[in-house]
Design a protein around this motif. Sequence first.
Motif, PDB file in Angstrom:
ATOM      1  N   ILE A  68       0.832  -1.198   0.000  1.00 57.86           N
ATOM      2  CA  ILE A  68       0.000   0.000   0.000  1.00 57.86           C
ATOM      3  C   ILE A  68       0.868   1.251   0.000  1.00 57.86           C
ATOM      4  O   ILE A  68       0.586   2.234  -0.700  1.00 57.86           O
ATOM      5  CB  ILE A  68      -0.942  -0.008   1.225  1.00 57.86           C
ATOM      6  N   ALA A  69       1.950   1.236   0.789  1.00 52.38           N
ATOM      7  CA  ALA A  69       2.848   2.394   0.848  1.00 52.38           C
ATOM      8  C   ALA A  69       3.507   2.650  -0.502  1.00 52.38           C
ATOM      9  O   ALA A  69       3.686   3.808  -0.900  1.00 52.38           O
ATOM     10  CB  ALA A  69       3.910   2.174   1.925  1.00 52.38           C
ATOM     11  N   LEU A  70       3.865   1.594  -1.222  1.00 50.25           N
ATOM     12  CA  LEU A  70       4.482   1.768  -2.537  1.00 50.25           C
ATOM     13  C   LEU A  70       3.497   2.399  -3.520  1.00 50.25           C
ATOM     14  O   LEU A  70       3.864   3.304  -4.282  1.00 50.25           O
ATOM     15  CB  LEU A  70       4.969   0.414  -3.067  1.00 50.25           C
ATOM     16  N   VAL A  71       2.255   1.951  -3.484  1.00 47.50           N
ATOM     17  CA  VAL A  71       1.229   2.532  -4.362  1.00 47.50           C
ATOM     18  C   VAL A  71       1.005   4.001  -3.997  1.00 47.50           C
ATOM     19  O   VAL A  71       0.886   4.871  -4.865  1.00 47.50           O
ATOM     20  CB  VAL A  71      -0.084   1.739  -4.260  1.00 47.50           C
ATOM     21  N   ALA A  72       0.952   4.286  -2.699  1.00 46.90           N
ATOM     22  CA  ALA A  72       0.772   5.667  -2.258  1.00 46.90           C
ATOM     23  C   ALA A  72       1.928   6.546  -2.704  1.00 46.90           C
ATOM     24  O   ALA A  72       1.731   7.684  -3.146  1.00 46.90           O
ATOM     25  CB  ALA A  72       0.634   5.712  -0.733  1.00 46.90           C
ATOM     26  N   ALA A  73       3.154   6.027  -2.599  1.00 47.91           N
ATOM     27  CA  ALA A  73       4.330   6.803  -3.005  1.00 47.91           C
ATOM     28  C   ALA A  73       4.281   7.140  -4.484  1.00 47.91           C
ATOM     29  O   ALA A  73       4.536   8.290  -4.880  1.00 47.91           O
ATOM     30  CB  ALA A  73       5.602   6.009  -2.685  1.00 47.91           C
ATOM     31  N   LEU A  74       3.940   6.164  -5.308  1.00 45.47           N
ATOM     32  CA  LEU A  74       3.847   6.415  -6.741  1.00 45.47           C
ATOM     33  C   LEU A  74       2.734   7.418  -7.061  1.00 45.47           C
ATOM     34  O   LEU A  74       2.873   8.257  -7.960  1.00 45.47           O
ATOM     35  CB  LEU A  74       3.595   5.095  -7.484  1.00 45.47           C
ATOM     36  N   THR A  75       1.635   7.343  -6.297  1.00 48.76           N
ATOM     37  CA  THR A  75       0.545   8.292  -6.498  1.00 48.76           C
ATOM     38  C   THR A  75       0.984   9.713  -6.176  1.00 48.76           C
ATOM     39  O   THR A  75       0.719  10.660  -6.933  1.00 48.76           O
ATOM     40  CB  THR A  75      -0.659   7.910  -5.619  1.00 48.76           C
ATOM     41  N   PHE A  76       1.682   9.883  -5.053  1.00 48.57           N
ATOM     42  CA  PHE A  76       2.162  11.207  -4.668  1.00 48.57           C
ATOM     43  C   PHE A  76       3.139  11.766  -5.692  1.00 48.57           C
ATOM     44  O   PHE A  76       3.088  12.948  -6.051  1.00 48.57           O
ATOM     45  CB  PHE A  76       2.841  11.152  -3.300  1.00 48.57           C
ATOM     46  N   LEU A  77       4.048  10.928  -6.162  1.00 48.93           N
ATOM     47  CA  LEU A  77       5.025  11.379  -7.154  1.00 48.93           C
ATOM     48  C   LEU A  77       4.322  11.791  -8.450  1.00 48.93           C
ATOM     49  O   LEU A  77       4.683  12.808  -9.068  1.00 48.93           O
ATOM     50  CB  LEU A  77       6.045  10.271  -7.429  1.00 48.93           C
ATOM     51  N   ALA A  78       3.329  11.003  -8.854  1.00 51.79           N
ATOM     52  CA  ALA A  78       2.599  11.331 -10.088  1.00 51.79           C
ATOM     53  C   ALA A  78       1.834  12.641  -9.943  1.00 51.79           C
ATOM     54  O   ALA A  78       1.845  13.489 -10.843  1.00 51.79           O
ATOM     55  CB  ALA A  78       1.630  10.194 -10.434  1.00 51.79           C
ATOM     56  N   VAL A  79       1.177  12.836  -8.784  1.00 53.93           N
ATOM     57  CA  VAL A  79       0.439  14.088  -8.551  1.00 53.93           C
ATOM     58  C   VAL A  79       1.401  15.269  -8.521  1.00 53.93           C
ATOM     59  O   VAL A  79       1.118  16.341  -9.065  1.00 53.93           O
ATOM     60  CB  VAL A  79      -0.351  14.006  -7.232  1.00 53.93           C
ATOM     61  N   GLY A  80       2.576  15.084  -7.905  1.00 51.85           N
ATOM     62  CA  GLY A  80       3.559  16.159  -7.854  1.00 51.85           C
ATOM     63  C   GLY A  80       4.055  16.561  -9.226  1.00 51.85           C
ATOM     64  O   GLY A  80       4.123  17.748  -9.558  1.00 51.85           O
ATOM     65  N   LEU A  81       4.401  15.573 -10.056  1.00 45.30           N
ATOM     66  CA  LEU A  81       4.881  15.868 -11.407  1.00 45.30           C
ATOM     67  C   LEU A  81       3.783  16.501 -12.262  1.00 45.30           C
ATOM     68  O   LEU A  81       4.042  17.427 -13.041  1.00 45.30           O
ATOM     69  CB  LEU A  81       5.391  14.579 -12.059  1.00 45.30           C
ATOM     70  N   TRP A  82       2.566  16.004 -12.116  1.00 42.30           N
ATOM     71  CA  TRP A  82       1.437  16.568 -12.871  1.00 42.30           C
ATOM     72  C   TRP A  82       1.198  18.022 -12.482  1.00 42.30           C
ATOM     73  O   TRP A  82       0.954  18.880 -13.334  1.00 42.30           O
ATOM     74  CB  TRP A  82       0.195  15.726 -12.609  1.00 42.30           C
ATOM     75  N   THR A  83       1.281  18.318 -11.175  1.00 37.40           N
ATOM     76  CA  THR A  83       1.071  19.683 -10.699  1.00 37.40           C
ATOM     77  C   THR A  83       2.165  20.613 -11.197  1.00 37.40           C
ATOM     78  O   THR A  83       1.896  21.740 -11.627  1.00 37.40           O
ATOM     79  CB  THR A  83       1.021  19.708  -9.163  1.00 37.40           C
ATOM     80  N   LEU A  84       3.418  20.157 -11.159  1.00 39.78           N
ATOM     81  CA  LEU A  84       4.527  20.979 -11.650  1.00 39.78           C
ATOM     82  C   LEU A  84       4.404  21.218 -13.147  1.00 39.78           C
ATOM     83  O   LEU A  84       4.671  22.326 -13.638  1.00 39.78           O
ATOM     84  CB  LEU A  84       5.859  20.309 -11.325  1.00 39.78           C
ATOM     85  N   ARG A  85       4.019  20.191 -13.881  1.00 40.87           N
ATOM     86  CA  ARG A  85       3.851  20.340 -15.326  1.00 40.87           C
ATOM     87  C   ARG A  85       2.764  21.365 -15.640  1.00 40.87           C
ATOM     88  O   ARG A  85       2.859  22.122 -16.612  1.00 40.87           O
ATOM     89  CB  ARG A  85       3.497  18.987 -15.944  1.00 40.87           C
ATOM     90  N   GLU A  86       1.744  21.402 -14.795  1.00 40.81           N
ATOM     91  CA  GLU A  86       0.624  22.308 -15.026  1.00 40.81           C
ATOM     92  C   GLU A  86       0.996  23.758 -14.749  1.00 40.81           C
ATOM     93  O   GLU A  86       0.508  24.669 -15.422  1.00 40.81           O
ATOM     94  CB  GLU A  86      -0.554  21.912 -14.129  1.00 40.81           C
ATOM     95  N   HIS A  87       1.903  24.000 -13.785  1.00 41.54           N
ATOM     96  CA  HIS A  87       2.167  25.362 -13.335  1.00 41.54           C
ATOM     97  C   HIS A  87       3.555  25.887 -13.687  1.00 41.54           C
ATOM     98  O   HIS A  87       3.717  27.085 -13.882  1.00 41.54           O
ATOM     99  CB  HIS A  87       1.983  25.467 -11.816  1.00 41.54           C
ATOM    100  N   ALA A  88       4.556  25.016 -13.743  1.00 40.47           N
ATOM    101  CA  ALA A  88       5.924  25.510 -13.937  1.00 40.47           C
ATOM    102  C   ALA A  88       6.111  26.153 -15.297  1.00 40.47           C
ATOM    103  O   ALA A  88       6.878  27.102 -15.443  1.00 40.47           O
ATOM    104  CB  ALA A  88       6.922  24.361 -13.762  1.00 40.47           C
ATOM    105  N   GLY A  89       5.410  25.649 -16.297  1.00 35.10           N
ATOM    106  CA  GLY A  89       5.582  26.203 -17.629  1.00 35.10           C
ATOM    107  C   GLY A  89       4.522  27.207 -18.015  1.00 35.10           C
ATOM    108  O   GLY A  89       4.407  27.577 -19.169  1.00 35.10           O
ATOM    109  N   ALA A  90       3.753  27.668 -17.030  1.00 33.75           N
ATOM    110  CA  ALA A  90       2.677  28.620 -17.343  1.00 33.75           C
ATOM    111  C   ALA A  90       3.252  29.954 -17.749  1.00 33.75           C
ATOM    112  O   ALA A  90       4.311  30.348 -17.284  1.00 33.75           O
ATOM    113  CB  ALA A  90       1.764  28.799 -16.126  1.00 33.75           C
ATOM    114  N   PRO A  91       2.595  30.685 -18.642  1.00 30.91           N
ATOM    115  CA  PRO A  91       3.057  32.009 -19.028  1.00 30.91           C
ATOM    116  C   PRO A  91       2.962  32.979 -17.871  1.00 30.91           C
ATOM    117  O   PRO A  91       2.240  32.753 -16.907  1.00 30.91           O
ATOM    118  CB  PRO A  91       2.107  32.400 -20.168  1.00 30.91           C
TER     119      PRO A  91
END
Length: 239
Positions: A68-91
Amino acid sequence: MIATILLSIGIVFLAELGDKSQLMALTFALRYRWWVVLGGIATATAGVHLISVAVGYFLGAALPTRAIALVAALTFLAVGLWTLREHAGAPDEDDEPRPPRSTAAPFLVVLSAFLLAELGDRTMFATAALATDNSWFGVWLGSTVGMVAADALAIAVGIAVGKHLPERLIGICSGLLFLYFGSTTLLGAAVPSLGMWASAGIAAVVPVTVGAVVLMRRVRTASVVEVEGVVAEGAQRGR
């Protein structure tokens, strides 16, 4: 029954102070409407603590916490990368009003994140231990109320902070925090002998490194835009 409820509220509330769930609640409150975050937390908490009292009171068995912890870790990493992709390259011109976000997707994000984070967490084991010698319903109700109350404090802090920060900065900080949660959870599951402080220190390398890369990209982009602006201004003057 009342004594069991009050005991469960007190134990879980104190256990959650400064825990990662509070940081997660604060992070979500920076991005989504507070009532969506609180609803997702309450639903996930009620479900997880129902499982924990069943484990402690009825089954006396253990969950596969490492998987369960491994699945949670992958979920957190995916949410983090998705959030950065959404905002880091914003104009830079992102201060314009945006259409309101739907509540369904954020609710599911909060629900799934807290559900995975709390399965196998210390609060779940504390709830299961309480349920072995007390009324399972009282423990379930009290532990749910205690955790929601603790996370509600973090949501209030997130609302207060979010009013004074630009949306892009909030998004980038949220993404980096989720990378940190994912890294600590992954290290705790993969190398449990490291200990809490060692895992926290090593995991901090990931968001620090990614944050430095994002900052360098922002500086480089700003420099290019500035140079292009100077060139365009010179061209207009030369006409």
